[in-house]
Design a protein around this motif. Structure first.
Motif, PDB file in Angstrom:
ATOM      1  N   PRO A  10       0.926  -1.218  -0.172  1.00 12.36           N
ATOM      2  CA  PRO A  10       0.016   0.111   0.023  1.00 12.36           C
ATOM      3  C   PRO A  10       0.766   1.424   0.190  1.00 12.36           C
ATOM      4  CG  PRO A  10      -0.050  -0.953   2.233  1.00 12.36           C
ATOM      5  CD  PRO A  10       1.027  -1.917   1.301  1.00 12.36           C
ATOM      6  N   HIS A  11       1.599   1.353  -1.227  1.00 16.31           N
ATOM      7  CA  HIS A  11       2.638   2.611  -1.113  1.00 16.31           C
ATOM      8  C   HIS A  11       1.875   3.984  -0.851  1.00 16.31           C
ATOM      9  CE1 HIS A  11       3.821  -0.572  -4.239  1.00 16.31           C
ATOM     10  NE2 HIS A  11       5.075  -0.092  -3.638  1.00 16.31           N
ATOM     11  N   SER A  41       2.737 -10.885  12.372  1.00 18.65           N
ATOM     12  CA  SER A  41       3.477 -10.076  11.660  1.00 18.65           C
ATOM     13  C   SER A  41       2.737  -9.304  10.692  1.00 18.65           C
ATOM     14  CB  SER A  41       4.505 -10.698  10.986  1.00 18.65           C
ATOM     15  OG  SER A  41       5.274 -10.015   9.923  1.00 18.65           O
ATOM     16  N   PHE A  42       3.228  -7.934  10.394  1.00 18.13           N
ATOM     17  CA  PHE A  42       2.645  -7.143   9.444  1.00 18.13           C
ATOM     18  C   PHE A  42       3.351  -7.338   8.013  1.00 18.13           C
ATOM     19  CE2 PHE A  42       1.545  -4.898  13.313  1.00 18.13           C
ATOM     20  CZ  PHE A  42       0.102  -4.708  13.157  1.00 18.13           C
ATOM     21  N   SER A  43       4.441  -8.204   7.895  1.00 15.23           N
ATOM     22  CA  SER A  43       5.186  -8.126   6.754  1.00 15.23           C
ATOM     23  C   SER A  43       4.604  -9.007   5.672  1.00 15.23           C
ATOM     24  CB  SER A  43       6.588  -9.048   7.222  1.00 15.23           C
ATOM     25  OG  SER A  43       7.208  -8.597   8.191  1.00 15.23           O
ATOM     26  N   LYS A  44       3.558  -9.828   5.709  1.00 16.34           N
ATOM     27  CA  LYS A  44       3.269 -10.707   4.552  1.00 16.34           C
ATOM     28  C   LYS A  44       2.103  -9.941   4.096  1.00 16.34           C
ATOM     29  CE  LYS A  44       6.048 -13.816   5.374  1.00 16.34           C
ATOM     30  NZ  LYS A  44       6.722 -13.292   6.500  1.00 16.34           N
ATOM     31  N   VAL A  45       1.326  -8.837   4.727  1.00 22.02           N
ATOM     32  CA  VAL A  45       0.334  -8.068   4.246  1.00 22.02           C
ATOM     33  C   VAL A  45       0.660  -6.636   3.877  1.00 22.02           C
ATOM     34  CG1 VAL A  45      -2.099  -7.356   4.837  1.00 22.02           C
ATOM     35  CG2 VAL A  45      -1.558  -9.699   5.341  1.00 22.02           C
ATOM     36  N   LEU A  46       1.326  -5.929   4.736  1.00 25.12           N
ATOM     37  CA  LEU A  46       1.415  -4.633   4.676  1.00 25.12           C
ATOM     38  C   LEU A  46       3.136  -4.459   4.190  1.00 25.12           C
ATOM     39  CD1 LEU A  46      -0.154  -2.866   7.739  1.00 25.12           C
ATOM     40  CD2 LEU A  46      -1.066  -3.148   5.681  1.00 25.12           C
ATOM     41  N   ALA A  47       3.904  -4.656   4.743  1.00 22.39           N
ATOM     42  CA  ALA A  47       5.157  -4.249   4.300  1.00 22.39           C
ATOM     43  C   ALA A  47       6.385  -4.883   5.199  1.00 22.39           C
ATOM     44  CB  ALA A  47       5.343  -2.695   4.345  1.00 22.39           C
ATOM     45  N   ARG A  76       9.584  -4.252   9.209  1.00 26.04           N
ATOM     46  CA  ARG A  76       9.938  -5.002  10.213  1.00 26.04           C
ATOM     47  C   ARG A  76       9.251  -4.569  11.531  1.00 26.04           C
ATOM     48  NH1 ARG A  76      10.589  -8.309   8.345  1.00 26.04           N
ATOM     49  NH2 ARG A  76      11.733  -9.532  10.026  1.00 26.04           N
ATOM     50  N   VAL A  77       7.963  -4.785  11.565  1.00 25.98           N
ATOM     51  CA  VAL A  77       6.990  -4.914  12.763  1.00 25.98           C
ATOM     52  C   VAL A  77       6.328  -6.214  12.663  1.00 25.98           C
ATOM     53  CG1 VAL A  77       5.205  -3.476  13.750  1.00 25.98           C
ATOM     54  CG2 VAL A  77       7.096  -2.316  12.270  1.00 25.98           C
ATOM     55  N   GLY A  78       6.546  -6.684  13.886  1.00 26.16           N
ATOM     56  CA  GLY A  78       5.870  -7.761  14.268  1.00 26.16           C
ATOM     57  C   GLY A  78       5.413  -7.773  15.647  1.00 26.16           C
ATOM     58  N   TRP A  79       4.805  -8.943  16.261  1.00 25.95           N
ATOM     59  CA  TRP A  79       4.266  -8.880  17.573  1.00 25.95           C
ATOM     60  C   TRP A  79       4.435 -10.378  18.172  1.00 25.95           C
ATOM     61  CZ3 TRP A  79       0.579  -8.418  13.915  1.00 25.95           C
ATOM     62  CH2 TRP A  79      -0.471  -9.290  13.876  1.00 25.95           C
ATOM     63  N   ILE A 113       9.090   5.295  14.315  1.00 23.76           N
ATOM     64  CA  ILE A 113       8.419   5.879  13.110  1.00 23.76           C
ATOM     65  C   ILE A 113       7.852   4.942  12.281  1.00 23.76           C
ATOM     66  CG2 ILE A 113      10.367   5.985  11.842  1.00 23.76           C
ATOM     67  CD1 ILE A 113       9.094   8.544  10.554  1.00 23.76           C
ATOM     68  N   ASN A 114       8.419   3.774  12.286  1.00 27.40           N
ATOM     69  CA  ASN A 114       7.754   2.471  11.835  1.00 27.40           C
ATOM     70  C   ASN A 114       6.389   2.016  12.344  1.00 27.40           C
ATOM     71  OD1 ASN A 114       9.765   2.869   9.838  1.00 27.40           O
ATOM     72  ND2 ASN A 114      10.937   0.933  10.055  1.00 27.40           N
ATOM     73  N   GLN A 115       6.308   2.017  13.658  1.00 30.49           N
ATOM     74  CA  GLN A 115       5.415   1.655  14.548  1.00 30.49           C
ATOM     75  C   GLN A 115       4.297   2.454  14.303  1.00 30.49           C
ATOM     76  OE1 GLN A 115       6.134   0.121  18.413  1.00 30.49           O
ATOM     77  NE2 GLN A 115       8.117   0.549  18.090  1.00 30.49           N
ATOM     78  N   LEU A 116       4.557   3.832  14.338  1.00 29.41           N
ATOM     79  CA  LEU A 116       3.574   4.860  13.843  1.00 29.41           C
ATOM     80  C   LEU A 116       2.755   4.497  12.478  1.00 29.41           C
ATOM     81  CD1 LEU A 116       4.721   6.009  16.488  1.00 29.41           C
ATOM     82  CD2 LEU A 116       3.928   8.344  15.630  1.00 29.41           C
ATOM     83  N   ALA A 117       3.740   4.259  11.504  1.00 33.18           N
ATOM     84  CA  ALA A 117       3.283   4.403  10.274  1.00 33.18           C
ATOM     85  C   ALA A 117       2.380   2.992  10.096  1.00 33.18           C
ATOM     86  CB  ALA A 117       4.467   4.046   9.247  1.00 33.18           C
ATOM     87  N   ILE A 118       2.780   1.957  10.650  1.00 40.84           N
ATOM     88  CA  ILE A 118       2.028   0.814  10.670  1.00 40.84           C
ATOM     89  C   ILE A 118       0.621   0.809  11.332  1.00 40.84           C
ATOM     90  CG2 ILE A 118       1.937  -1.551  11.892  1.00 40.84           C
ATOM     91  CD1 ILE A 118       3.552  -1.874   9.258  1.00 40.84           C
ATOM     92  N   HIS A 119       0.709   1.712  12.324  1.00 45.67           N
ATOM     93  CA  HIS A 119      -0.529   1.768  13.051  1.00 45.67           C
ATOM     94  C   HIS A 119      -1.675   2.529  12.419  1.00 45.67           C
ATOM     95  CE1 HIS A 119      -3.112   4.199  16.066  1.00 45.67           C
ATOM     96  NE2 HIS A 119      -3.560   2.929  16.326  1.00 45.67           N
ATOM     97  N   HIS A 120      -0.970   3.727  11.813  1.00 41.97           N
ATOM     98  CA  HIS A 120      -1.645   4.603  10.670  1.00 41.97           C
ATOM     99  C   HIS A 120      -2.420   3.743   9.544  1.00 41.97           C
ATOM    100  CE1 HIS A 120      -2.778   7.694   7.781  1.00 41.97           C
ATOM    101  NE2 HIS A 120      -2.832   8.546   8.666  1.00 41.97           N
TER     102      HIS A 120
END
Length: 404
Positions: free
Chosen positions: A45-46, A244-250, A254-257, A282-289
């Motif tokens: 989702p660029h 992980s958000f890697s397979k669906v978002l980006a 490198r954001v997992g849980w 910043i990556n965590q905030l972007a993933i959340h958004h």
């Protein structure tokens, strides 16, 4: 004396990832690669991320994005994940969520937390290569676990673990569209995992990066959801869920849980503090958004595209593969697992396939803790375009017809 002479003994267990090496083949335009289990970047989702970073850095959240973060992770993101886990049947709150630099880091921390040298980890045969790499540094003994049945008795598992010099600590598995096999455990098989773990009094590590990528069949509750239902809540559960958000978002962010009882989360936080303090703010905030605005749509898009590619590859395999080749037909995820007659060594086959057919795959032995499975291989279909279907599969089938 050289510096390698000073390396710890555990360093001998650190091996290069064959998959990482095979990814280099993607730079050769004439190679049709079924090797890397990576998302299609065309689906990222660029625009959503461009908007997210612009919003974050131009508003009051800029200071939060550029500042140190608590080791547990960005609170609004953890709260959002807790809500998603609730939808999966895992009632929890932000205190049960820990943000990692990809789910791979979660596996490393869990290995560090649970494994003393010579302790036993029960893993599937085959299993995710990255998990073996993460656990290897902590010098475990691996024992085979078959979630479909045929395991040793609990007493036998205890005996083998004792003979190895430690005790059994956990069962590790990917229950949904497994990497590498593509297989999914039924509800009764998941209940069986919990039954064995209870008898052995050990943990269950449920690695679930593909959970959202189902293209057919009925959804099965996560092992952790079944565990919470039977144990009376997450604080009494023995299951630890890695997402992980890697397979669906980006994957690049490198954001997992990890979702787990608080007692586990507290120790993982200490590991994080000693390692990298926290995942990038910043990556965590972007993933959340992006998760708030686009997650459901992104899942739907991935399911549509990858589901069609799975169907096309399976149809091509049915048409092109010679007798003697067998493969799984996954309900979701990214992978197809092929098994060939025992006399075939897929390491040698790969070299010949690249030279003659210009087709790449991952030899199967890398996914076995004992190095067996040399007659198996993994194919990923997430990047399988029309050329892969109409040229790659037939060329590979022609090669197999020569060697089987």
């Amino acid at each position: 004396m050289t510096l390698p002479d000073l390396f710890a003994s555990r360093s001998s267990r650190m091996k290069a990832s064959e998959i990482r090496e095979l990814l280099k083949l993607l730079d050769q335009p004439d190679i049709i690669s079924f090797a890397g289990g990576i998302p299609d970047p065309a689906l990222f989702p660029h625009e959503a991320f461009r908007e997210a970073y612009a919003t974050i850095l131009s508003g009051p959240s800029a200071n939060v994005a550029l500042q140190y973060q608590v080791s547990e992770g960005y609170l609004p993101l953890r709260q959002w994940i807790a809500g998603e886990m609730g939808k999966l049947g895992v009632p929890c709150d932000e205190g049960n969520i820990f943000i990692t630099s990809g789910s791979q880091q979660g596996l490393d921390y869990l290995g560090k937390l649970f494994l003393s040298p010579r302790d036993t980890a029960l893993v599937t045969w085959p299993t995710y290569l990255g998990a073996l790499q993460a656990f290897n540094a902590y010098e475990p003994h691996y024992e085979r676990f078959n979630p479909t049945g045929g395991n040793m008795t609990p007493a036998a598992y205890r005996t083998v673990a004792s003979q190895a010099g430690g005790r059994s600590k956990f069962i590790y598995l990917v229950p949904d569209f497994a990497n590498p096999s593509g297989e999914t455990l039924s509800r009764s098989e998941r209940e069986g995992v919990l039954d064995l773990a209870a008898e052995l009094d050990i943990a269950v590590i449920e690695d679930a990066p593909y959970q959202a990528l189902r293209y057919s069949g009925k959804t099965v509750p996560p092992i952790m959801a079944l565990d919470c239902a039977r144990s009376g809540g997450i604080e009494k559960a023995r299951t630890i869920y890695c997402g992980s958000f890697s397979k669906v978002l980006a994957p690049g962010l490198r954001v997992g849980w990890v979702c787990a009882p608080r007692a586990v989360i507290e120790k993982l936080v200490l590991a994080k503090q000693a390692s990298d303090l926290h995942s990038p703010s910043i990556n965590q905030l972007a993933i959340h958004h992006v998760a708030q605005t686009s997650y459901a749509d992104q899942i739907a898009k991935c399911r549509t595209v990858y589901g069609a590619r799975r169907d096309a590859i399976l149809q091509a395999l049915r048409s092109a593969m010679p007798r003697g080749a067998e493969w799984t037909e996954p309900e979701g995820g990214m992978f197809i697992w092929m098994t060939l007659p025992e006399h075939i060594d897929t390491v040698s086959l790969l070299a010949r396939s690249i030279e003659e057919a210009r087709v790449a795959f991952v030899p199967g032995h890398a996914f076995f803790a004992d190095g067996s499975g040399r007659n198996s291989l993994r194919m990923s279909f997430t990047l399988a375009d029309e050329r892969a279907v109409t040229q790659g599969v037939p060329r590979f089938g022609e090669l197999l017809a020569k060697v089987l």
